[in-house]
Design an enzyme around this catalytic site. Sequence first.
Site, PDB file in Angstrom:
ATOM      1  N   GLU A 186       4.436   0.762  26.040  1.00  0.00           N
ATOM      2  CA  GLU A 186       4.392   1.555  27.256  1.00  0.00           C
ATOM      3  C   GLU A 186       3.406   2.693  27.048  1.00  0.00           C
ATOM      4  OE1 GLU A 186       8.240   3.189  27.977  1.00  0.00           O
ATOM      5  OE2 GLU A 186       8.345   4.215  26.058  1.00  0.00           O
ATOM      6  N   ASN A 240       3.136   6.780  27.913  1.00  0.00           N
ATOM      7  CA  ASN A 240       3.797   7.984  28.410  1.00  0.00           C
ATOM      8  C   ASN A 240       2.727   8.937  28.923  1.00  0.00           C
ATOM      9  OD1 ASN A 240       6.685   7.543  27.782  1.00  0.00           O
ATOM     10  ND2 ASN A 240       5.891   7.343  25.706  1.00  0.00           N
ATOM     11  N   LYS A 264       6.747   0.862  34.004  1.00  0.00           N
ATOM     12  CA  LYS A 264       6.511   0.015  32.836  1.00  0.00           C
ATOM     13  C   LYS A 264       6.083  -1.404  33.203  1.00  0.00           C
ATOM     14  CE  LYS A 264       9.462   2.665  29.717  1.00  0.00           C
ATOM     15  NZ  LYS A 264       9.637   3.784  30.637  1.00  0.00           N
TER      16      LYS A 264
END
Length: 667
Positions: A288, A290, A116
Amino acid sequence: MFKKILIANRGEIACRVIKTARAMGIKTVAVYSDADKDALHVSMADEAIHIGPPAANESYIVIDKIMDAIKASGAQAVHPGYGFLSENPKFAEALKKANVAFIGPPVGAIEAMGDKITSKKLAQEAGVSTVPGHMGLIEDADEAVKIASEIGYPVMIKASAGGGGKGMRIAWDDAGAREGFQSSKNEAANSFGDDRIFIEKFVTQPRHIEIQVLADSHGNCIYLGERECSIQRRNQKVIEEAPSPFLDEKTRKAMGEQAVALAQAVDYSSAGTVEFIVDGDRNFYFLEMNTRLQVEHPVTELITGIDLVEQMIRVAYGEKLTIKQSDVTLNGWAIESRLYAEDPYRNFLPSIGRLTRYRPPQEGEQNDGTIIRNDTGVYEGGEISMFYDPMIAKLCTWGKDRITAIDAMRVALDTFEVDGIGHNLPFLSAVMDHERFRSGNITTAFIEEEYPEGFEGTQPDAETARNLAACAAAMNMIAQLRRTRISGAMTNHKRRVGKDWVVSLDGEEYPLRLKAKNEGAKIKFADGSKVKLLTDWRPGQTIMRATVNGAPIAVKVKAIPAGFALTYRGADVKAIVLSPRMAELNRHMIAKVAPDTSKQLLCPMPGLVVDIMVSEGDEVQEGQALATVEAMKMENILRAEKKTKVTKVHAAKGESLAVDEVIMEFE
């Protein structure tokens, strides 16, 4: 195309991947731990390989064991699902070296976006707006407090390699930062094998909206609209929907284009999700990325008609995307409710045990044109283990618009039967009925704001209560008439059934007169109100489907002495049905008093004692941490409810406890 793929995961996502692979004519290999030897994904796959003990860090996230299973099975590719090894670059690299295809993005993209801290720096370079925060790693709690103070409270403490709500805490002051840092670090180490932590500003009143991207290895990348995931508890999503009720087309396009730009900046391929937080003015900030399939991907599939798992497999095989951005259209609305093995009446603490009953609603297109989909990894008679995530199913509904999809979800939840464990079905039903949710006026603080003292069930309004009383009276009449036919056949003497009854709903009485007719029952209450009820319910059935004054209703039913336990729209009520004389006598019965446990700290769920923070003889203050118990990969800190003194400590660090087992006693 691949002939055989291995799914390096378990539960509902493994079953989900198997379904698409089967439809594509691809054979599948499941892996399983000792705890999962009888799991649904094991029986669904074409073959299954044992990989170790129950704990994930001894089985599912041990790369060598997965690699051994790949070699033994001869699988040509691996789908990692989500969680576990899905965003582990070392695993992707090991597959690459073994010449096994990874059904996911390239190693470089995982490394860049999976961390992150690095991903935020890259997002800034790609022109994506980001949340203010400390981009470096944090060594200890003292440094965490210092950084949090500099950023300004509230802050979000997060695991760098985290996901799924694990390793995340919100801190509002120095004490919260210190405590949150350690808990996040512990959870991150246990869940991901990586305890690195960072801190960023927590945006108040945010909405959590994410963009689904899909890219191939030939330079093509598109976005498939957005999902709103604002209904969260402990930073873990509970209800998701697509599209978002908040975005306009301009914002959707801007977010989608930024998500694609970020994906292209790291040469991304496969399915991925770029998450944003959006404020009340539709300003959005990168949260973020994924680099995997998301838990909530079904709602995107329902509104786009695109099978994301199929696309991931095709991309991994080297095929080009056949879908262009101009081909993507958002049709209707989809809602996903996550069914968790957790008890909402115990502050949503994990629940384990055997599913003595598990009956989802019928899947597919319904008579009204809506669609029900249930992604699950369990079955009736199966066991919910303490070792893994508590989610046992994802119930999805589709409708032509948002309210239609929500109403379809209400009905689906009404008819979803689960027994044997604590579960959050009543809470999900309550949210679907909540006016704020139905209006779309939601933020990630919805659960905290609307249920500040926790969830204690709902109370039916006056009309609903009367309808439930009518249902109980009708079921009682049906059961009584059945008994007269049986007893009459045995004794040659038919017992008559009275018309006057008193239904008590959790203590509130509803005197009524019921007349059974061929077309149903007519019920007149003492206050003069009338109900016409039609049903084909028979004793032993666990759902009563009926129409009450023309409106359909589906109520979950359990027989109890002198009545029924009813569950409807988040309300659990006991309906006792007695004759007027028996009701009069019942009013004189002495109520049973629950035992006093106010001087004990009880273990709220089955779990492992991570720490005991006090000793016998210690004076403790209100809110002081007493013990930490871990269950289903989450740490739960138990605190003192008032100022008192510890007289005896029964539990020790490392001990496994059952629910309601005494941890310590107080003065």
